[in-house]
Design an enzyme around this catalytic site. Structure first.
Site, PDB file in Angstrom:
ATOM      1  N   TYR A   9       0.820  -1.222   0.000  1.00 12.77           N
ATOM      2  CA  TYR A   9       0.000   0.000   0.000  1.00 12.77           C
ATOM      3  C   TYR A   9       0.850   1.267   0.000  1.00 12.77           C
ATOM      4  CZ  TYR A   9      -3.976  -2.999   0.246  1.00 12.77           C
ATOM      5  OH  TYR A   9      -4.906  -3.948  -0.086  1.00 12.77           O
ATOM      6  N   ARG A  61       1.633   1.874  -3.607  1.00 16.29           N
ATOM      7  CA  ARG A  61       0.442   2.352  -4.334  1.00 16.29           C
ATOM      8  C   ARG A  61       0.107   3.796  -3.943  1.00 16.29           C
ATOM      9  NH1 ARG A  61      -4.438  -1.414  -3.962  1.00 16.29           N
ATOM     10  NH2 ARG A  61      -5.092  -0.108  -5.691  1.00 16.29           N
ATOM     11  N   GLN A  93     -15.238   1.169  -6.592  1.00 13.02           N
ATOM     12  CA  GLN A  93     -14.424   0.124  -5.958  1.00 13.02           C
ATOM     13  C   GLN A  93     -12.983   0.612  -5.820  1.00 13.02           C
ATOM     14  OE1 GLN A  93     -15.552  -3.968  -7.847  1.00 13.02           O
ATOM     15  NE2 GLN A  93     -15.998  -2.371  -9.337  1.00 13.02           N
ATOM     16  N   ASN A  94     -12.707   1.764  -6.433  1.00 10.85           N
ATOM     17  CA  ASN A  94     -11.331   2.263  -6.450  1.00 10.85           C
ATOM     18  C   ASN A  94     -10.969   2.929  -5.125  1.00 10.85           C
ATOM     19  OD1 ASN A  94     -11.351   1.361  -9.029  1.00 10.85           O
ATOM     20  ND2 ASN A  94     -11.622   3.379  -9.962  1.00 10.85           N
ATOM     21  N   HIS A 129     -14.662   0.142  -1.162  1.00 13.62           N
ATOM     22  CA  HIS A 129     -13.486  -0.663  -0.805  1.00 13.62           C
ATOM     23  C   HIS A 129     -12.433   0.137  -0.032  1.00 13.62           C
ATOM     24  CE1 HIS A 129     -14.318  -3.869  -4.185  1.00 13.62           C
ATOM     25  NE2 HIS A 129     -15.100  -4.002  -3.139  1.00 13.62           N
ATOM     26  N   GLY A 166     -15.438   0.220 -16.352  1.00 15.21           N
ATOM     27  CA  GLY A 166     -14.097  -0.300 -16.070  1.00 15.21           C
ATOM     28  C   GLY A 166     -13.981  -1.257 -14.911  1.00 15.21           C
ATOM     29  N   ASN A 226     -16.481  -0.751 -21.143  1.00 20.48           N
ATOM     30  CA  ASN A 226     -15.266  -1.523 -20.876  1.00 20.48           C
ATOM     31  C   ASN A 226     -14.531  -1.717 -22.193  1.00 20.48           C
ATOM     32  OD1 ASN A 226     -13.433  -3.783 -20.028  1.00 20.48           O
ATOM     33  ND2 ASN A 226     -14.703  -3.702 -18.182  1.00 20.48           N
TER      34      ASN A 226
HETATM   35  P1  OAD Z   1      -9.947  -5.286 -12.539  1.00 21.18           P
HETATM   36  O1  OAD Z   1      -8.486  -5.002 -12.695  1.00 21.18           O
HETATM   37  O2  OAD Z   1     -10.335  -6.658 -12.146  1.00 21.18           O
HETATM   38  O3  OAD Z   1     -10.690  -4.973 -13.920  1.00 21.18           O
HETATM   39  C1  OAD Z   1     -10.461  -3.769 -14.610  1.00 21.18           C
HETATM   40  C2  OAD Z   1     -11.427  -3.729 -15.793  1.00 21.18           C
HETATM   41  O4  OAD Z   1     -11.240  -2.500 -16.461  1.00 21.18           O
HETATM   42  C3  OAD Z   1     -11.231  -4.844 -16.824  1.00 21.18           C
HETATM   43  O5  OAD Z   1     -12.481  -5.422 -17.141  1.00 21.18           O
HETATM   44  C4  OAD Z   1     -10.640  -4.107 -18.026  1.00 21.18           C
HETATM   45  O6  OAD Z   1     -11.046  -4.692 -19.244  1.00 21.18           O
HETATM   46  C5  OAD Z   1     -11.234  -2.725 -17.859  1.00 21.18           C
HETATM   47  N1  OAD Z   1     -10.449  -1.628 -18.450  1.00 21.18           N
HETATM   48  C6  OAD Z   1      -9.100  -1.480 -18.488  1.00 21.18           C
HETATM   49  N2  OAD Z   1      -8.756  -0.334 -19.078  1.00 21.18           N
HETATM   50  C7  OAD Z   1      -9.910   0.291 -19.430  1.00 21.18           C
HETATM   51  C8  OAD Z   1     -10.221   1.517 -20.082  1.00 21.18           C
HETATM   52  N3  OAD Z   1      -9.250   2.351 -20.491  1.00 21.18           N
HETATM   53  N4  OAD Z   1     -11.515   1.832 -20.268  1.00 21.18           N
HETATM   54  C9  OAD Z   1     -12.518   0.997 -19.861  1.00 21.18           C
HETATM   55  N5  OAD Z   1     -12.281  -0.189 -19.244  1.00 21.18           N
HETATM   56  C10 OAD Z   1     -11.005  -0.541 -19.037  1.00 21.18           C
HETATM   57  O7  OAD Z   1     -10.524  -4.179 -11.534  1.00 21.18           O
HETATM   58  P2  OAD Z   1     -11.895  -4.134 -10.743  1.00 21.18           P
HETATM   59  O8  OAD Z   1     -12.976  -4.852 -11.472  1.00 21.18           O
HETATM   60  O9  OAD Z   1     -12.131  -2.718 -10.379  1.00 21.18           O
HETATM   61  O10 OAD Z   1     -10.742  -4.928  -4.495  1.00 21.18           O
HETATM   62  O11 OAD Z   1     -11.520  -4.928  -9.443  1.00 21.18           O
HETATM   63  C11 OAD Z   1     -12.477  -5.058  -8.426  1.00 21.18           C
HETATM   64  C12 OAD Z   1     -11.800  -5.206  -7.104  1.00 21.18           C
HETATM   65  O12 OAD Z   1     -10.892  -6.296  -7.125  1.00 21.18           O
HETATM   66  C13 OAD Z   1     -10.937  -4.041  -6.693  1.00 21.18           C
HETATM   67  O13 OAD Z   1     -11.670  -2.976  -6.116  1.00 21.18           O
HETATM   68  C14 OAD Z   1     -10.029  -4.640  -5.700  1.00 21.18           C
HETATM   69  C15 OAD Z   1      -9.656  -5.869  -6.481  1.00 21.18           C
HETATM   70  O14 OAD Z   1      -9.118  -6.895  -5.830  1.00 21.18           O
HETATM   71  C16 OAD Z   1     -10.183  -4.716  -3.312  1.00 21.18           C
HETATM   72  O15 OAD Z   1      -9.074  -4.264  -3.184  1.00 21.18           O
HETATM   73  C17 OAD Z   1     -11.083  -5.050  -2.167  1.00 21.18           C
END
Ligand code: OAD
Length: 231
Positions: free
Chosen positions: A61, A64, A98-99, A116, A177, A200
């Protein structure tokens, strides 16, 4: 600035994930580069990881947080379009993110629910006190009893009641996203009565649950969608 003028327009809920911040220079979790120092994110973002190896979790962290505060990271056109939607739509627009970054706030958004947690906050292990924190945090910070204010795997999301209330009253659901692999966020699309649109760069685990999809970069396509919505 958020306004709430009252009209026939429906309240909107927007769920954002790591993809909206990708074009701001923050890496996503599950794509290329989704691993950190050879660890799966799940292996450093859990209470058991913190018990087993707190220094590793603090370091994850700290890196990050430093990255988020670096000069190159700033809100992109998708964050800004969301702020414009909040300012100009005449009904409530709630962002559920979720960010753990603060790019929605830096773009000027209000009404942001960080389900989150937040990277720029730390929480006391005993009292639960939360405070803003822009520096490194480790086992020697303050009284040595502070952890990142982040929801780890296996922990309950934050602000569940506010999220439920927003989803129940929404007439349009937008999702930007997120890979749709982490619940409960991945199930929110089923809780909104109105239409839903997914933004996405590719299809996701939950694409088939949406009424429509916009494939491509969020920074490129979401501002165009907002223009059309506001017309
Ligand atoms: P992910 O990294 O799993 O997914 C990111 C998504 O964004 C993917 O589906 C990509 O295809 C899409 N993507 C990437 N670049 C993009 C762009 N320029 N425009 C549009 N879409 C794009 O991230 P999350 O789904 O947010 O939790 O992950 C969910 C949670 O899992 C996070 O909040 C975190 C993680 O573990 C915790 O930390 C509790």
């Amino acid at each position: 600035m958020c306004r709430h003028l009252g009209s026939n327009r429906p309240p909107i809920v927007i769920l954002t994930g790591a993809g909206i911040s990708a074009e701001s220079g923050l890496s996503t979790f599950r794509g290329d580069g989704g691993l950190w120092a050879g660890h799966r994110v799940e292996d450093v973002a859990s209470p058991s990881a913190f018990e087993r190896d707190p220094d590793l979790v603090y370091e994850f962290y700290n890196l990050r947080r430093r990255n988020l505060l670096s000069i190159d990271v700033k809100p992109n056109a998708a964050h800004k379009a969301l702020e414009r939607l909040q300012s100009e739509w005449s009904e409530r627009v709630t962002i559920i993110t979720q960010n753990v970054d603060d790019l929605h706030e830096r773009a000027g958004s209000c009404n942001v629910i960080h389900m989150h947690g937040e990277l720029l906050k730390i929480r006391h292990l005993d009292s639960g006190e939360v405070r803003s924190w822009n520096d490194d945090c480790d086992g020697s910070t303050l009284d040595g009893r502070w952890r990142p204010h982040i929801v780890w795997f296996g922990e309950a999301i934050l602000e569940a009641a506010a999220i439920s209330e927003a989803l129940m009253s929404a007439g349009l659901f937008l999702c930007i996203g997120t890979a749709g692999q982490v619940y409960p966020a991945a199930g929110f699309v089923h809780e909104v009565a109105g239409p839903s649109v997914e933004f996405n760069i590719q299809g996701t685990a939950i694409s088939k649950s949406f009424s429509a999809a916009v494939l491509g970069s969020a920074a490129e396509h979401f501002p165009i969608f907002v223009d059309a919505l506001l017309k």
